[in-house]
Design a protein around this motif. Structure first.
Motif, PDB file in Angstrom:
ATOM      1  N   LYS A  55      17.294  -0.765  89.032  1.00 21.43           N
ATOM      2  CA  LYS A  55      16.095  -0.052  89.442  1.00 21.43           C
ATOM      3  C   LYS A  55      15.506   0.730  88.264  1.00 21.43           C
ATOM      4  CE  LYS A  55      17.263   0.566  94.345  1.00 21.43           C
ATOM      5  NZ  LYS A  55      17.549   1.543  95.428  1.00 21.43           N
ATOM      6  N   PRO A  56      14.261   1.164  88.377  1.00 14.60           N
ATOM      7  CA  PRO A  56      13.652   1.961  87.306  1.00 14.60           C
ATOM      8  C   PRO A  56      14.427   3.246  87.055  1.00 14.60           C
ATOM      9  CG  PRO A  56      11.988   1.188  88.862  1.00 14.60           C
ATOM     10  CD  PRO A  56      13.312   0.866  89.476  1.00 14.60           C
ATOM     11  N   GLY A  57      14.474   3.654  85.815  1.00  9.06           N
ATOM     12  CA  GLY A  57      15.153   4.890  85.443  1.00  9.06           C
ATOM     13  C   GLY A  57      16.571   4.689  84.982  1.00  9.06           C
ATOM     14  N   VAL A  58      17.168   3.537  85.285  1.00  7.55           N
ATOM     15  CA  VAL A  58      18.516   3.248  84.794  1.00  7.55           C
ATOM     16  C   VAL A  58      18.426   2.911  83.312  1.00  7.55           C
ATOM     17  CG1 VAL A  58      20.531   1.744  85.000  1.00  7.55           C
ATOM     18  CG2 VAL A  58      19.261   2.390  87.043  1.00  7.55           C
ATOM     19  N   LYS A  59      19.159   3.636  82.493  1.00  6.07           N
ATOM     20  CA  LYS A  59      19.099   3.394  81.054  1.00  6.07           C
ATOM     21  C   LYS A  59      19.626   2.003  80.726  1.00  6.07           C
ATOM     22  CE  LYS A  59      21.505   6.630  79.180  1.00  6.07           C
ATOM     23  NZ  LYS A  59      22.056   7.471  78.095  1.00  6.07           N
ATOM     24  N   LYS A  60      19.065   1.398  79.720  1.00  8.12           N
ATOM     25  CA  LYS A  60      19.612   0.133  79.226  1.00  8.12           C
ATOM     26  C   LYS A  60      20.992   0.400  78.642  1.00  8.12           C
ATOM     27  CE  LYS A  60      15.099  -1.920  78.229  1.00  8.12           C
ATOM     28  NZ  LYS A  60      14.216  -0.804  78.563  1.00  8.12           N
ATOM     29  N   HIS A  61      21.909  -0.501  78.856  1.00 14.25           N
ATOM     30  CA  HIS A  61      23.297  -0.239  78.497  1.00 14.25           C
ATOM     31  C   HIS A  61      24.004  -1.539  78.119  1.00 14.25           C
ATOM     32  CE1 HIS A  61      23.002  -1.179  82.786  1.00 14.25           C
ATOM     33  NE2 HIS A  61      24.172  -1.788  82.631  1.00 14.25           N
ATOM     34  N   GLY A  62      25.099  -1.401  77.421  1.00 10.37           N
ATOM     35  CA  GLY A  62      25.904  -2.543  77.035  1.00 10.37           C
ATOM     36  C   GLY A  62      27.096  -2.709  77.954  1.00 10.37           C
ATOM     37  N   PRO A  63      27.941  -3.698  77.647  1.00 13.32           N
ATOM     38  CA  PRO A  63      27.734  -4.689  76.598  1.00 13.32           C
ATOM     39  C   PRO A  63      26.588  -5.623  76.959  1.00 13.32           C
ATOM     40  CG  PRO A  63      29.641  -5.277  77.925  1.00 13.32           C
ATOM     41  CD  PRO A  63      29.208  -3.921  78.384  1.00 13.32           C
ATOM     42  N   PRO A  64      25.800  -6.038  75.963  1.00 10.45           N
ATOM     43  CA  PRO A  64      24.662  -6.912  76.264  1.00 10.45           C
ATOM     44  C   PRO A  64      25.138  -8.249  76.818  1.00 10.45           C
ATOM     45  CG  PRO A  64      25.045  -6.788  73.900  1.00 10.45           C
ATOM     46  CD  PRO A  64      25.926  -5.759  74.521  1.00 10.45           C
ATOM     47  N   LEU A  65      24.397  -8.764  77.770  1.00 14.74           N
ATOM     48  CA  LEU A  65      24.730 -10.082  78.288  1.00 14.74           C
ATOM     49  C   LEU A  65      24.482 -11.130  77.203  1.00 14.74           C
ATOM     50  CD1 LEU A  65      23.201 -10.057  81.887  1.00 14.74           C
ATOM     51  CD2 LEU A  65      25.603  -9.879  81.246  1.00 14.74           C
ATOM     52  N   PRO A  66      25.355 -12.127  77.108  1.00 15.26           N
ATOM     53  CA  PRO A  66      25.123 -13.219  76.156  1.00 15.26           C
ATOM     54  C   PRO A  66      23.957 -14.077  76.622  1.00 15.26           C
ATOM     55  CG  PRO A  66      27.041 -13.673  77.514  1.00 15.26           C
ATOM     56  CD  PRO A  66      26.609 -12.286  77.857  1.00 15.26           C
ATOM     57  N   PRO A  67      23.567 -15.097  75.862  1.00 14.57           N
ATOM     58  CA  PRO A  67      22.393 -15.900  76.234  1.00 14.57           C
ATOM     59  C   PRO A  67      22.483 -16.455  77.645  1.00 14.57           C
ATOM     60  CG  PRO A  67      23.108 -16.440  74.012  1.00 14.57           C
ATOM     61  CD  PRO A  67      24.149 -15.526  74.581  1.00 14.57           C
ATOM     62  N   PRO A  68      21.346 -16.563  78.335  1.00 12.46           N
ATOM     63  CA  PRO A  68      21.348 -17.126  79.684  1.00 12.46           C
ATOM     64  C   PRO A  68      22.020 -18.494  79.705  1.00 12.46           C
ATOM     65  CG  PRO A  68      19.205 -16.202  79.167  1.00 12.46           C
ATOM     66  CD  PRO A  68      19.999 -16.165  77.895  1.00 12.46           C
ATOM     67  N   GLY A  69      22.820 -18.726  80.723  1.00  7.44           N
ATOM     68  CA  GLY A  69      23.536 -19.987  80.829  1.00  7.44           C
ATOM     69  C   GLY A  69      24.936 -19.937  80.270  1.00  7.44           C
TER      70      GLY A  69
ATOM     71  N   ARG B  89      37.198 -10.194  82.850  1.00  7.03           N
ATOM     72  CA  ARG B  89      37.485  -8.958  83.578  1.00  7.03           C
ATOM     73  C   ARG B  89      37.089  -7.744  82.747  1.00  7.03           C
ATOM     74  NH1 ARG B  89      41.574  -5.161  83.464  1.00  7.03           N
ATOM     75  NH2 ARG B  89      41.965  -4.071  85.445  1.00  7.03           N
ATOM     76  N   GLU B  90      37.460  -7.740  81.469  1.00  9.73           N
ATOM     77  CA  GLU B  90      37.125  -6.606  80.615  1.00  9.73           C
ATOM     78  C   GLU B  90      35.618  -6.476  80.453  1.00  9.73           C
ATOM     79  OE1 GLU B  90      38.022  -4.681  76.205  1.00  9.73           O
ATOM     80  OE2 GLU B  90      39.054  -6.517  76.836  1.00  9.73           O
ATOM     81  N   PHE B  91      34.935  -7.599  80.280  1.00  9.18           N
ATOM     82  CA  PHE B  91      33.482  -7.564  80.130  1.00  9.18           C
ATOM     83  C   PHE B  91      32.829  -6.978  81.382  1.00  9.18           C
ATOM     84  CE2 PHE B  91      29.266  -9.276  80.792  1.00  9.18           C
ATOM     85  CZ  PHE B  91      28.657  -9.072  79.566  1.00  9.18           C
ATOM     86  N   ILE B  92      33.220  -7.477  82.558  1.00  5.41           N
ATOM     87  CA  ILE B  92      32.592  -7.036  83.801  1.00  5.41           C
ATOM     88  C   ILE B  92      32.879  -5.565  84.074  1.00  5.41           C
ATOM     89  CG2 ILE B  92      32.605  -7.307  86.310  1.00  5.41           C
ATOM     90  CD1 ILE B  92      32.950 -10.291  85.912  1.00  5.41           C
ATOM     91  N   LEU B  93      34.128  -5.136  83.929  1.00  2.00           N
ATOM     92  CA  LEU B  93      34.465  -3.743  84.199  1.00  2.00           C
ATOM     93  C   LEU B  93      33.742  -2.794  83.242  1.00  2.00           C
ATOM     94  CD1 LEU B  93      38.262  -3.973  85.074  1.00  2.00           C
ATOM     95  CD2 LEU B  93      36.410  -3.233  86.578  1.00  2.00           C
ATOM     96  N   THR B  94      33.650  -3.179  81.981  1.00  2.26           N
ATOM     97  CA  THR B  94      32.921  -2.357  81.019  1.00  2.26           C
ATOM     98  C   THR B  94      31.453  -2.272  81.399  1.00  2.26           C
ATOM     99  OG1 THR B  94      34.449  -3.066  79.269  1.00  2.26           O
ATOM    100  CG2 THR B  94      32.406  -2.022  78.574  1.00  2.26           C
ATOM    101  N   LYS B  95      30.892  -3.403  81.805  1.00 12.51           N
ATOM    102  CA  LYS B  95      29.484  -3.432  82.212  1.00 12.51           C
ATOM    103  C   LYS B  95      29.259  -2.583  83.459  1.00 12.51           C
ATOM    104  CE  LYS B  95      25.338  -5.223  81.476  1.00 12.51           C
ATOM    105  NZ  LYS B  95      24.583  -4.895  80.241  1.00 12.51           N
ATOM    106  N   LEU B  96      30.183  -2.654  84.425  1.00  9.10           N
ATOM    107  CA  LEU B  96      30.036  -1.891  85.658  1.00  9.10           C
ATOM    108  C   LEU B  96      30.070  -0.388  85.394  1.00  9.10           C
ATOM    109  CD1 LEU B  96      32.395  -3.885  88.069  1.00  9.10           C
ATOM    110  CD2 LEU B  96      29.897  -3.988  87.986  1.00  9.10           C
ATOM    111  N   ILE B  97      31.037   0.064  84.596  1.00  8.99           N
ATOM    112  CA  ILE B  97      31.159   1.498  84.313  1.00  8.99           C
ATOM    113  C   ILE B  97      29.962   1.990  83.515  1.00  8.99           C
ATOM    114  CG2 ILE B  97      32.495   3.238  83.068  1.00  8.99           C
ATOM    115  CD1 ILE B  97      35.016   1.694  83.846  1.00  8.99           C
ATOM    116  N   ASN B  98      29.560   1.231  82.493  1.00 11.93           N
ATOM    117  CA  ASN B  98      28.391   1.634  81.713  1.00 11.93           C
ATOM    118  C   ASN B  98      27.130   1.641  82.571  1.00 11.93           C
ATOM    119  OD1 ASN B  98      29.871   1.961  79.384  1.00 11.93           O
ATOM    120  ND2 ASN B  98      29.384  -0.041  78.537  1.00 11.93           N
TER     121      ASN B  98
END
Length: 418
Positions: free
Chosen positions: A351-365, A375-384
């Motif tokens: 939603k609007p107002g959520v800061k952009k955050h990492g880890p950045p998603l790799p290329p689509p596909g 697991r590490e990627f998803i958990l890091t993304k969720l917490i950030n």
């Protein structure tokens, strides 16, 4: 493990920036943010992307939501890290509370400010000063080189006006006993602010499902969904569970008998899994018991058990959900041991107002395997993502911080200006 991407699903035409901690000036920070995310692709206006109708994206672009598409370059698993670590650690307790330092109070009842300053190593012409400035919006960290307290404050006023406010007047506590009492209160306030555990929603979506009620009514998860959840945590009996429960009942089974839990980088995590929460059997039900928990989670995983035509962020009605991470099962692939490992694709919308955050998603596909790296990627993304969501307008963080800071100003200093 991340595999080479298939042909790109979505063609982005714009880019964004992010916000991360640094001791640089506001101007340097802005340049740093832009450089960090210049390969990070976001879309806020659906008109800015072209969609291949034969290969639609995991998330339907919508006005009022920011879709993260992924960057042009692959990510390095070693670069995946939790962001804003200082802001989510006992910084004052670790660096200030047991050392002699100076505390300054000021601002107004609507914009209270407390500054802590610690004199550290000698440098040419003075000392290094470690400075922590608390405002109703956030904590700010500075390293200043100055010959005296007076000059340190002058420099602070000079380059921190944007965060501290104009015409700020700070005053130092003269009484050592009062200063010691304030130290204890600041440690206590910091402890109340810190988040020590996280809860994330997980919604199981069967192939082809797009309706909220259908998703929340699923009561028989597939093997593929169970494999994903087993990757993300451990299925645990709720009755008698002593860890972080995230609002679930650990005594009488009123919120289900089991939940998935895990620990990640010192944080306890519990998942509000839709298929494990109580199911209401009436026809046409909106599954209020399940939505009561998942609807109050900041970040929600949408697990798609195959193609659905794209998840719409407007599907789930909730004022509190701010980020949806969509994980779609796309098949299996044999690993080096000959095991058929589930494969996923991932996208994110906020939603609007959520800061952009990492880890950045790799290329689509890009293909993610069911393994520890994913697991590490998803958990890091969720917490950030949850940390980034606290800055959105819908949260009361600023109001809570303001009240706590004002309480300390009223207790220890001059009456705040009206």
């Amino acid at each position: 493990m991340f595999k080479r991407p298939r042909p790109v699903k979505v063609l982005p035409t714009n880019s964004g920036s992010s916000s991360r901690y640094t001791t640089a000036s506001p101007e340097e920070l802005q340049a740093f943010e832009q450089e960090l995310f210049d390969l990070h692709r976001y879309v806020e206006d659906p008109k800015d992307i072209q969609i291949d109708p034969n290969n639609p994206p995991l998330i339907v672009p919508m006005v009022g939501y920011r879709l993260e598409l992924g960057g042009r370059e692959a990510i390095d698993i070693k670069s995946i890290e939790l962001e804003d670590q200082l802001k989510h650690s006992p910084y004052y307790k670790d660096f200030f509370s047991d050392k002699e330092h100076y505390t300054y109070l000021g601002g107004t009842s609507q914009n209270p400010v407390i500054v802590s300053a610690l004199q550290e190593d000698k440098v040419k012409g003075g000392h290094k000063w470690r400075v922590l400035a608390r405002t109703k919006k956030d904590d700010y960290y500075f390293t200043i080189e100055a010959a005296s307290k007076k000059k340190m404050l002058k420099y602070l006023y000079g380059f921190a006006t944007d965060v501290l406010g104009p015409d700020l007047e700070l005053y130092e506590l003269p009484d050592p006993k009062t200063a010691q009492s304030l130290k204890q209160d600041l440690v206590h306030m910091e402890d109340r602010i810190l988040i020590k555990a996280y809860k994330f929603g997980v919604v199981y979506c069967k192939k082809g499902q797009t309706d909220e009620c259908d998703m929340f009514s699923n009561d028989k998860p597939s093997k593929r969904f169970n494999e994903f959840m087993d990757m993300m945590g451990t299925k645990t009996r709720l009755k008698g569970y002593k860890g972080y429960k995230g609002g679930l009942d650990t005594e009488h089974d009123t919120t289900g008998t089991h939940a998935y839990v895990t620990e990640f980088k010192g944080f306890e995590i519990v998942y509000h899994c839709s298929t494990l929460l109580p199911l209401t059997m009436e026809n046409g039900t909106q599954q209020v018991a399940r939505k009561r928990h998942i609807g109050n989670d900041v970040v929600v995983i949408i697990f798609q058990d195959g193609p659905t035509g794209g998840f719409s962020p407007a599907t789930i009605t909730s004022k509190f959900n701010h980020v949806y991470l969509v994980v779609q099962f796309i098949g299996r692939r044999k690993n080096t041991n000959g095991q058929n490992i589930p494969q996923y694709q991932i996208a994110l919308v906020s939603k609007p107002g959520v800061k952009k955050h990492g880890p950045p998603l790799p290329p689509p596909g890009t293909i993610f395997s069911c393994d520890d790296d994913t697991r590490e990627f998803i958990l890091t993304k969720l917490i950030n993502a949850e940390r980034a969501a606290y800055y959105a307008p819908g949260f009361a963080q600023a109001r809570t911080r303001r009240l706590w800071l004002k309480e300390l100003l009223d207790k220890y200093g001059k009456p705040p200006k009206k």
